[in-house]
Design an enzyme around this catalytic site. Structure first.
Site, PDB file in Angstrom:
ATOM      1  N   PHE A 347       0.846  -1.203   0.000  1.00 30.92           N
ATOM      2  CA  PHE A 347       0.000   0.000   0.000  1.00 30.92           C
ATOM      3  C   PHE A 347       0.878   1.248   0.000  1.00 30.92           C
ATOM      4  O   PHE A 347       2.101   1.155   0.075  1.00 30.92           O
ATOM      5  CB  PHE A 347      -0.918  -0.001   1.232  1.00 30.92           C
ATOM      6  CG  PHE A 347      -0.183  -0.023   2.552  1.00 30.92           C
ATOM      7  CD1 PHE A 347       0.382  -1.196   3.033  1.00 30.92           C
ATOM      8  CD2 PHE A 347      -0.053   1.137   3.307  1.00 30.92           C
ATOM      9  CE1 PHE A 347       1.070  -1.212   4.244  1.00 30.92           C
ATOM     10  CE2 PHE A 347       0.633   1.127   4.514  1.00 30.92           C
ATOM     11  CZ  PHE A 347       1.189  -0.053   4.978  1.00 30.92           C
ATOM     12  N   PRO A 353      -4.557  -1.069   1.821  1.00 32.81           N
ATOM     13  CA  PRO A 353      -4.291  -2.447   1.400  1.00 32.81           C
ATOM     14  C   PRO A 353      -5.552  -3.109   0.840  1.00 32.81           C
ATOM     15  O   PRO A 353      -6.622  -2.978   1.418  1.00 32.81           O
ATOM     16  CB  PRO A 353      -3.869  -3.137   2.705  1.00 32.81           C
ATOM     17  CG  PRO A 353      -3.439  -2.050   3.617  1.00 32.81           C
ATOM     18  CD  PRO A 353      -4.274  -0.869   3.255  1.00 32.81           C
TER      19      PRO A 353
ATOM     20  N   SER B 100      -4.487   3.128  11.397  1.00 32.85           N
ATOM     21  CA  SER B 100      -3.253   2.368  11.310  1.00 32.85           C
ATOM     22  C   SER B 100      -3.099   1.954   9.853  1.00 32.85           C
ATOM     23  O   SER B 100      -3.826   2.441   9.001  1.00 32.85           O
ATOM     24  CB  SER B 100      -3.346   1.166  12.235  1.00 32.85           C
ATOM     25  OG  SER B 100      -2.130   0.467  12.217  1.00 32.85           O
ATOM     26  N   CYS B 101      -2.156   1.031   9.559  1.00 31.85           N
ATOM     27  CA  CYS B 101      -1.968   0.743   8.132  1.00 31.85           C
ATOM     28  C   CYS B 101      -2.862  -0.370   7.613  1.00 31.85           C
ATOM     29  O   CYS B 101      -2.914  -0.595   6.415  1.00 31.85           O
ATOM     30  CB  CYS B 101      -0.502   0.526   7.785  1.00 31.85           C
ATOM     31  SG  CYS B 101       0.329  -0.657   8.784  1.00 31.85           S
ATOM     32  N   ILE B 102      -3.543  -1.103   8.488  1.00 32.04           N
ATOM     33  CA  ILE B 102      -4.555  -2.030   7.957  1.00 32.04           C
ATOM     34  C   ILE B 102      -5.861  -1.837   8.697  1.00 32.04           C
ATOM     35  O   ILE B 102      -5.898  -1.255   9.759  1.00 32.04           O
ATOM     36  CB  ILE B 102      -4.153  -3.531   8.021  1.00 32.04           C
ATOM     37  CG1 ILE B 102      -3.766  -3.953   9.439  1.00 32.04           C
ATOM     38  CG2 ILE B 102      -3.065  -3.847   7.038  1.00 32.04           C
ATOM     39  CD1 ILE B 102      -3.612  -5.445   9.603  1.00 32.04           C
TER      40      ILE B 102
END
Lengths: 411, 102
Positions: A347, A353, B100-102
């Site tokens: 990502f 993602p 957050s990143c996910i």
């Protein structure tokens, strides 16, 4: 002779030394790298150390091995950066002049920022696993622990490797299952965000993991203090979570060197242009990796992609050309889900993602945002890639510095 | 998806956060606040202005930041935006929630 000085010989600094040594003319440029520590740690391995999956020997090597011979390596504490004089001051009062400076001093845990965290129970029943010492102490604790309330806790964002706490919870589930005491262990994941997963597609695709593994979530928890006497963490809304064993990710901060030098923000991270990696305050100072304030993940893969673009921009800066505004926040991370499986996510700043295949569109062999055994093998193989390719600045085939949209299910 | 707030059509995600900050107006913020059962006062708007400033500079929002902001202390922040002050204040401000990143 001109001087290029790199501060920090961790993942990002070591990569830059390796990239630049082959790109700069050695009769015109002297490259120096400074770091006070001798050991180079494989930080992704700290996740595995507590569970006896990696040994201590597998996560550390002598840093000197990875610094090219043509680069001057100084092992000393850095006292201050003086941008007005283009000077770095070392602890021994030695001064180093630079024409170009690269800051790669990373991020550190700061448990002292939270009341009661780094008190008498630190590394007794309150642990971190973001340091070698913390991960090792936790391993020793786990070996003898007979169960109880295990609380995995994030103090505040941003943190290095934001998915590691979740991976830790998944691996803990597997570890205690294998030990035959999973029914004695109650696992709770406590986060200041509004979920263990925060992005829509990931939440949809992955929330089942928490249910399947019986991991409880406590969300929107902003810690005020640790009541280490009564084994509770307490937040500003007075919510209390009890623990027998607290595994916390303390506040992450940049190196205090940046505070001393007046170059850091509130958390000692360096304000940096997110596309070029030049610092906002000084044209001849660049920053890379965890030490920046970029709205990207603090992760080795990000530093790796940044390094390719920063190398190009250092060369452009030397030639007085316009810098390439190319860095897009690209990150690529394996996420352990336990039981020999893992996920992969790819990502950037703007693209969350999503599912798909990687690195070959439609082929794989790795699948994005989906559990598989081959992803886990990828994660295990990554240790070799790290020591042999990544920090030596060798390009990883088929993986570009900017994110590719190919092979991704974008909508 | 599209949604009508204060007679303005805005784009929001599944959770009700604006996906395009340029569509935000004070009236839109007011409508979102009403849906969250928050009555906006001058103090609320001061916090929103601080959040906009951070957003424009692409600085991450945190409770620590609020503490250091000089605008408000943390107890007041919880009183103004009860139950998850950061996620509610960002929604009213028309910017993405902290992620957050996910």
């Amino acid at each position: 002779m001109k001087n290029l000085v790199i501060l920090g010989a961790g993942t990002a600094g070591t990569m830059m030394a390796n990239h630049l040594v082959s790109k700069l003319k050695i009769d015109t440029w002297k490259i120096t790298i400074i770091d006070q520590y001798k050991t180079h740690y494989y930080q992704p391995g700290f996740l595995f150390l507590p569970f006896d999956i990696y040994t201590t020997k597998q996560v550390k090597k002598n840093g000197k091995k990875f610094i090219p011979k043509a680069v001057t390596y100084i092992q000393e504490k850095i006292e201050q950066i003086v941008p007005d004089k283009n000077e770095v001051l070392l602890e021994s009062n030695k001064k180093l002049q630079y024409d170009i400076l690269i800051i790669a001093t990373g991020t550190k845990i700061a448990p002292e920022e939270t009341e009661g965290m780094k008190g008498p129970m630190w590394h007794k029943n309150i642990f971190d696993f973001y340091t070698y010492e913390g991960a090792k102490a936790l391993r020793n604790k786990f070996r003898e622990w007979e169960g109880g309330k295990l609380v995995i806790h994030i103090t505040e964002m941003p943190i290095k490797c934001p998915v590691a706490p979740l991976e830790f919870a998944f691996l803990a589930d597997s570890y205690f299952k294998n030990k035959g005491i999973r029914d004695q262990v109650d696992i709770t994941f406590v986060t200041p965000l509004d979920g263990a997963f925060t992005k829509p597609k990931a939440t949809k695709a992955l929330h089942y993991l928490l249910e399947e593994k019986n991991i409880k979530e406590v969300t929107d928890f902003n810690i005020e203090r640790v009541d280490y006497k009564n084994h509770k963490i307490i937040d500003y809304a007075d919510t209390k979570v009890e623990y027998d064993l607290l595994v916390t990710i303390p506040t992450n901060m940049g190196d205090s060197l940046l505070e001393r030098s007046g170059l850091g923000d509130d958390l000692n991270f360096v304000p940096t242009n997110k596309a070029t990696l030049q610092t906002i305050a000084n044209k001849n100072i660049f920053a890379i990796g965890d030490c920046t304030n970029l709205p990207a993940s603090k992760a080795g893969s990000v530093a790796h992609f940044e390094a390719e673009i920063l190398t190009e921009n250092i060369l452009r800066y030397i030639r007085s050309e316009k810098l390439k505004e190319e860095f897009d926040g690209h990150a690529n991370c394996f996420i352990e889900t336990g039981n020999g499986k893992a996920l992969l996510i790819d990502f950037n700043y703007t693209q969350e993602p999503v599912e798909g295949s990687f690195p070959f569109p439609g082929v794989g062999p790795l699948s994005l945002l989906k559990e598989s055994r081959i992803n886990h093998m990828g994660k295990m193989a990554f240790k070799w890639i790290y020591w042999n390719m990544l920090i030596k600045g060798v390009h990883i085939p088929f993986v570009s510095a900017t994110m590719s949209e190919k092979g991704k299910k974008l909508n | 998806m599209e949604k009508k707030l204060a007679k303005i059509t805005v784009n929001v995600n599944e959770e009700g956060y604006l996906t395009d900050f340029s569509q935000w107006t004070k009236e839109v913020g007011n409508e979102i606040a009403k849906e969250q059962e928050i009555e906006m006062t001058n103090k609320h708007w001061e916090v929103i202005a601080y959040i906009h400033e951070k957003f424009k500079n692409e600085e991450p929002l945190s409770i620590r930041g609020i503490k250091k902001s000089g605008v408000i202390n943390i107890k007041e922040f919880y009183q103004l935006f009860p139950g998850g002050p950061l996620k509610k204040a960002t929604m009213i401000a028309g910017i993405p929630k902290p992620k957050s990143c996910i």
